[in-house]
Design an enzyme around this catalytic site. Structure first.
Site, PDB file in Angstrom:
ATOM      1  N   ARG A  92       7.708   2.987  14.728  1.00  0.00           N
ATOM      2  CA  ARG A  92       8.135   4.388  14.854  1.00  0.00           C
ATOM      3  C   ARG A  92       7.930   5.177  13.557  1.00  0.00           C
ATOM      4  O   ARG A  92       8.168   6.382  13.510  1.00  0.00           O
ATOM      5  CB  ARG A  92       9.621   4.420  15.237  1.00  0.00           C
ATOM      6  CG  ARG A  92       9.867   3.926  16.651  1.00  0.00           C
ATOM      7  CD  ARG A  92      11.334   3.653  16.877  1.00  0.00           C
ATOM      8  NE  ARG A  92      12.161   4.835  16.763  1.00  0.00           N
ATOM      9  CZ  ARG A  92      12.338   5.728  17.719  1.00  0.00           C
ATOM     10  NH1 ARG A  92      11.706   5.609  18.861  1.00  0.00           N
ATOM     11  NH2 ARG A  92      13.135   6.764  17.531  1.00  0.00           N
ATOM     12  N   ARG A 121      14.921   4.871  23.041  1.00  0.00           N
ATOM     13  CA  ARG A 121      14.673   5.396  21.689  1.00  0.00           C
ATOM     14  C   ARG A 121      13.799   6.644  21.710  1.00  0.00           C
ATOM     15  O   ARG A 121      12.670   6.646  21.212  1.00  0.00           O
ATOM     16  CB  ARG A 121      14.092   4.313  20.789  1.00  0.00           C
ATOM     17  CG  ARG A 121      15.052   3.149  20.665  1.00  0.00           C
ATOM     18  CD  ARG A 121      14.666   2.172  19.622  1.00  0.00           C
ATOM     19  NE  ARG A 121      15.034   2.605  18.280  1.00  0.00           N
ATOM     20  CZ  ARG A 121      14.949   1.815  17.215  1.00  0.00           C
ATOM     21  NH1 ARG A 121      14.517   0.605  17.342  1.00  0.00           N
ATOM     22  NH2 ARG A 121      15.299   2.262  16.023  1.00  0.00           N
ATOM     23  N   ASP A 310      23.478  -2.553  13.547  1.00  0.00           N
ATOM     24  CA  ASP A 310      22.643  -3.716  13.187  1.00  0.00           C
ATOM     25  C   ASP A 310      23.488  -4.903  12.705  1.00  0.00           C
ATOM     26  O   ASP A 310      22.950  -5.984  12.498  1.00  0.00           O
ATOM     27  CB  ASP A 310      21.645  -3.339  12.089  1.00  0.00           C
ATOM     28  CG  ASP A 310      20.784  -2.170  12.470  1.00  0.00           C
ATOM     29  OD1 ASP A 310      19.582  -2.334  12.647  1.00  0.00           O
ATOM     30  OD2 ASP A 310      21.337  -1.057  12.612  1.00  0.00           O
ATOM     31  N   VAL A 332      26.125   2.991  19.790  1.00  0.00           N
ATOM     32  CA  VAL A 332      24.961   3.711  19.230  1.00  0.00           C
ATOM     33  C   VAL A 332      23.746   3.595  20.145  1.00  0.00           C
ATOM     34  O   VAL A 332      23.063   4.585  20.418  1.00  0.00           O
ATOM     35  CB  VAL A 332      24.638   3.197  17.806  1.00  0.00           C
ATOM     36  CG1 VAL A 332      23.416   3.912  17.237  1.00  0.00           C
ATOM     37  CG2 VAL A 332      25.841   3.417  16.886  1.00  0.00           C
ATOM     38  N   ARG A 415       6.648 -12.423  15.096  1.00  0.00           N
ATOM     39  CA  ARG A 415       6.477 -11.095  15.670  1.00  0.00           C
ATOM     40  C   ARG A 415       7.595 -10.144  15.233  1.00  0.00           C
ATOM     41  O   ARG A 415       7.364  -8.972  15.001  1.00  0.00           O
ATOM     42  CB  ARG A 415       6.464 -11.230  17.198  1.00  0.00           C
ATOM     43  CG  ARG A 415       6.203  -9.948  17.898  1.00  0.00           C
ATOM     44  CD  ARG A 415       5.959 -10.171  19.376  1.00  0.00           C
ATOM     45  NE  ARG A 415       5.537  -8.923  19.959  1.00  0.00           N
ATOM     46  CZ  ARG A 415       5.397  -8.720  21.245  1.00  0.00           C
ATOM     47  NH1 ARG A 415       5.635  -9.700  22.087  1.00  0.00           N
ATOM     48  NH2 ARG A 415       5.016  -7.565  21.695  1.00  0.00           N
TER      49      ARG A 415
HETATM   50  C1  UD1 Z   1      17.762   3.675  12.287  1.00  0.00           C
HETATM   51  C2  UD1 Z   1      17.559   2.277  11.735  1.00  0.00           C
HETATM   52  C3  UD1 Z   1      18.160   1.228  12.669  1.00  0.00           C
HETATM   53  C4  UD1 Z   1      19.620   1.562  12.979  1.00  0.00           C
HETATM   54  C5  UD1 Z   1      19.766   3.007  13.456  1.00  0.00           C
HETATM   55  C6  UD1 Z   1      21.214   3.414  13.626  1.00  0.00           C
HETATM   56  C7  UD1 Z   1      15.500   2.465  10.504  1.00  0.00           C
HETATM   57  C8  UD1 Z   1      14.082   2.069  10.389  1.00  0.00           C
HETATM   58  N1  UD1 Z   1      16.146   2.031  11.597  1.00  0.00           N
HETATM   59  O1  UD1 Z   1      17.024   3.752  13.499  1.00  0.00           O
HETATM   60  O2  UD1 Z   1      18.085  -0.035  12.011  1.00  0.00           O
HETATM   61  O3  UD1 Z   1      20.065   0.707  13.997  1.00  0.00           O
HETATM   62  O4  UD1 Z   1      19.156   3.902  12.503  1.00  0.00           O
HETATM   63  O5  UD1 Z   1      21.908   3.206  12.440  1.00  0.00           O
HETATM   64  O6  UD1 Z   1      16.058   3.100   9.630  1.00  0.00           O
HETATM   65  N2  UD1 Z   1      18.267   9.396  19.464  1.00  0.00           N
HETATM   66  C9  UD1 Z   1      17.960  10.351  20.399  1.00  0.00           C
HETATM   67  N3  UD1 Z   1      16.927  11.226  20.133  1.00  0.00           N
HETATM   68  C10 UD1 Z   1      16.217  11.180  18.965  1.00  0.00           C
HETATM   69  C11 UD1 Z   1      16.571  10.210  17.998  1.00  0.00           C
HETATM   70  C12 UD1 Z   1      17.601   9.319  18.275  1.00  0.00           C
HETATM   71  O7  UD1 Z   1      18.570  10.412  21.465  1.00  0.00           O
HETATM   72  O8  UD1 Z   1      15.313  12.005  18.781  1.00  0.00           O
HETATM   73  C13 UD1 Z   1      19.358   8.416  19.745  1.00  0.00           C
HETATM   74  C14 UD1 Z   1      18.825   6.978  19.859  1.00  0.00           C
HETATM   75  O9  UD1 Z   1      18.281   6.723  21.114  1.00  0.00           O
HETATM   76  C15 UD1 Z   1      20.067   6.167  19.547  1.00  0.00           C
HETATM   77  C16 UD1 Z   1      20.801   7.048  18.544  1.00  0.00           C
HETATM   78  O10 UD1 Z   1      20.249   8.364  18.653  1.00  0.00           O
HETATM   79  O11 UD1 Z   1      20.850   6.042  20.714  1.00  0.00           O
HETATM   80  C17 UD1 Z   1      20.683   6.580  17.125  1.00  0.00           C
HETATM   81  O12 UD1 Z   1      19.322   6.465  16.763  1.00  0.00           O
HETATM   82  P1  UD1 Z   1      18.829   6.742  15.280  1.00  0.00           P
HETATM   83  O13 UD1 Z   1      20.011   6.885  14.391  1.00  0.00           O
HETATM   84  O14 UD1 Z   1      17.835   7.837  15.303  1.00  0.00           O
HETATM   85  O15 UD1 Z   1      18.090   5.382  14.942  1.00  0.00           O
HETATM   86  P2  UD1 Z   1      16.748   5.181  14.142  1.00  0.00           P
HETATM   87  O16 UD1 Z   1      16.619   6.188  13.059  1.00  0.00           O
HETATM   88  O17 UD1 Z   1      15.625   5.008  15.103  1.00  0.00           O
END
Ligand code: UD1
Length: 451
Positions: A92, A121, A310, A332, A415
């Site tokens: 991503r 996601r 995590d 989350v 992987r």
């Molecule tokens: C980052 C971390 C991951 C951690 C997560 C939450 C990295 C590389 N990964 O992932 O290890 O588990 O934060 O602490 O830093 N969402 C939406 N729309 C969006 C974006 C997010 O609905 O555009 C939702 C997601 O589906 C999820 C929630 O928001 O349910 C949290 O996601 P997010 O905090 O964005 O996670 P990441 O940044 O992908």
């Protein structure tokens, strides 16, 4: 495939370096500078390779010397769609290149990201924020093209959920956008604060207000940075949980108490013991099982300063050894408990529910997502054949196999695990784990599928 002969307490010492969830973002931030950046304490993990490849196809000169990364972005240029696809795989990370590339080149491309094993996601927050900054978003069959014909301008934006990635997106875009940006309901994870430190070193003006409000005053140009990232608090918690689940004693050199307060409270509530050595160079946290039964707890994951999602999986493995009923409510992600089916196969007493158990109702309640787990312990885990579904779940399968009696076969290690845990096989061996790689299996497994 990794063969794990379980039942041996893990004992010894491991070192954690820079946090995976900061290092990749700091590497993207280097794109914004008009001079080179230096990042120290970089772990040897696949995500760093992915971002290195993406930076290089965009003309950034990247050199790794030991664990220090030098990035020179003075000749940034356009990359082809195919090149981006090859280097990104299904990571991503390319989403976060958008702001910097729109500023530098006026164009960015996001490959199709697909779903992954912990839920859909989506990237809707990212795209909506970028649109408001002034980006034109064009979805095509090959992926999403973005352009900024009139430049990028500061916005007032409120996130529906304090997403880490979307907050980073806004920061990386706002720092050189024209005018001021106000982000409401922002994520405030320690990795976000460290990214703000990186951007501040580059010349950005970023104010973190109360109540999750972040204000960014756009500046014309940024320079390079020199930075040592915060330590990886997810890896540290994984080793701590492994020590507890196997009845062992592990010193995690480099781990930092302040970033792990919530985890430390949980660790102690379950019955684990720890001791903080805050020597700035040689310090860390020692985690051990002090003997006697572990205690059941009711927990829920949350955004910072809550219990990090995590940390959930390794804690659940330890809770299979607690004396009574524990609850884990995942708030989350909607689908981050799937890995428990393998734990059940190993003898763990775990049931999943779609109700919000053990705390306040969350977004996933009444929507048929199995996002609450009840863990009945203690159960003697036995060896099994395990297929790793994603990075964090994968490490918890390893912990379960290490705690179990008998020999487990774990598939998918190359992987997923190598994405976020450096030299984990050497580290495991150093802790006395009995692990083997059958000779024919030493070839590299395919590229990872989620971030
Ligand atoms: C980052 C971390 C991951 C951690 C997560 C939450 C990295 C590389 N990964 O992932 O290890 O588990 O934060 O602490 O830093 N969402 C939406 N729309 C969006 C974006 C997010 O609905 O555009 C939702 C997601 O589906 C999820 C929630 O928001 O349910 C949290 O996601 P997010 O905090 O964005 O996670 P990441 O940044 O992908």
């Amino acid at each position: 495939m990794l063969m794990i002969h379980g039942g041996t307490p893990l004992e010894g010492e491991v070192t954690v370096r820079g946090a995976k969830n900061l290092v990749s973002k700091a590497m993207v931030a280097a794109l914004l500078g008009n001079s080179p950046s230096v990042l120290r304490g970089v772990p040897a993990i696949r995500d760093v390779e992915v971002v290195t490849g993406l930076l290089r196809v965009h003309g950034v000169d990247v050199d790794l010397d030991g664990d220090t990364l030098y990035m020179d972005p003075t000749s940034v240029g356009q990359a082809g769609v195919d090149e981006i696809n090859v280097h990104a795989g299904t990571s991503r990370i390319p989403i976060l290149f958008c702001g910097p590339l729109l500023h530098r080149l006026g164009h960015a491309f996001i490959p199709d990201l697909g779903g992954c094993n912990i839920g859909g996601r989506p990237i809707d927050f990212h795209l909506e924020a970028l649109r408001q900054f002034g980006a034109v978003v064009d979805k095509t069959p090959e992926g999403t093209h973005l352009s900024a014909p009139d430049g990028l301008h500061g916005i007032r934006y409120e996130l529906d959920f304090p997403s880490v990635g979307a907050t980073e997106q806004v920061l990386l875009t706002a720092v050189t956008a024209e005018g001021t940006t106000e982000l409401r309901n922002a994520a405030i994870e320690p990795e976000i604060m460290d990214l703000i430190c990186v951007l501040q070193k580059m010349g950005a003006i970023i104010k973190v207000h109360t109540n999750r409000v972040i204000e960014v005053v756009g500046v014309g140009a940024l320079g390079g940075y020199s930075h040592r990232p915060l330590p990886d608090r997810i890896e540290a918690a994984s080793w701590a949980s492994a020590a507890l689940a196997t009845g062992g004693n592990v010193f995690v050199r480099g781990s930092n108490q302040a970033d792990m307060m919530t985890f430390l409270n949980v660790f102690r509530s379950i019955g684990g013991a720890y001791d903080v050595d805050d020597d700035p160079l040689e310090g860390g946290i020692r985690f051990w099982h002090p003997g006697g039964p572990l205690k059941p707890v009711a927990l829920e994951t949350d955004v910072h300063p809550g219990l990090m999602t995590d940390w959930q999986q390794p804690i659940v493995v330890a809770l299979t050894q607690a004396d009574g009923l524990s609850i884990m409510h995942e708030t989350v992600y909607e689908n981050r408990l799937g890995y428990t089916s393998e734990l059940r196969q190993m003898g763990a007493g775990i049931e999943l529910y779609s109700d919000c158990l053990g705390g306040a109702p969350c977004r996933w309640g009444r929507r048929n997502f199995l996002h609450s787990a009840v863990i009945a312990g203690p159960t003697k885990l036995h060896a099994a054949e395990l297929r790793i579904p994603d990075l964090r779940a994968g490490f918890s399968h390893l912990i379960a196999a290490l705690a179990a009696e008998g020999t487990s076969r774990v598939y998918g290690v190359d992987r997923y695990i190598t994405r976020g845990y450096e030299n984990f096989e050497d580290k495991l061996r150093g802790l006395g784990a009995k692990i083997e790689r059958p000779a024919l299996e030493r070839t590299r497994e395919p590229t990872p599928a989620d971030a």
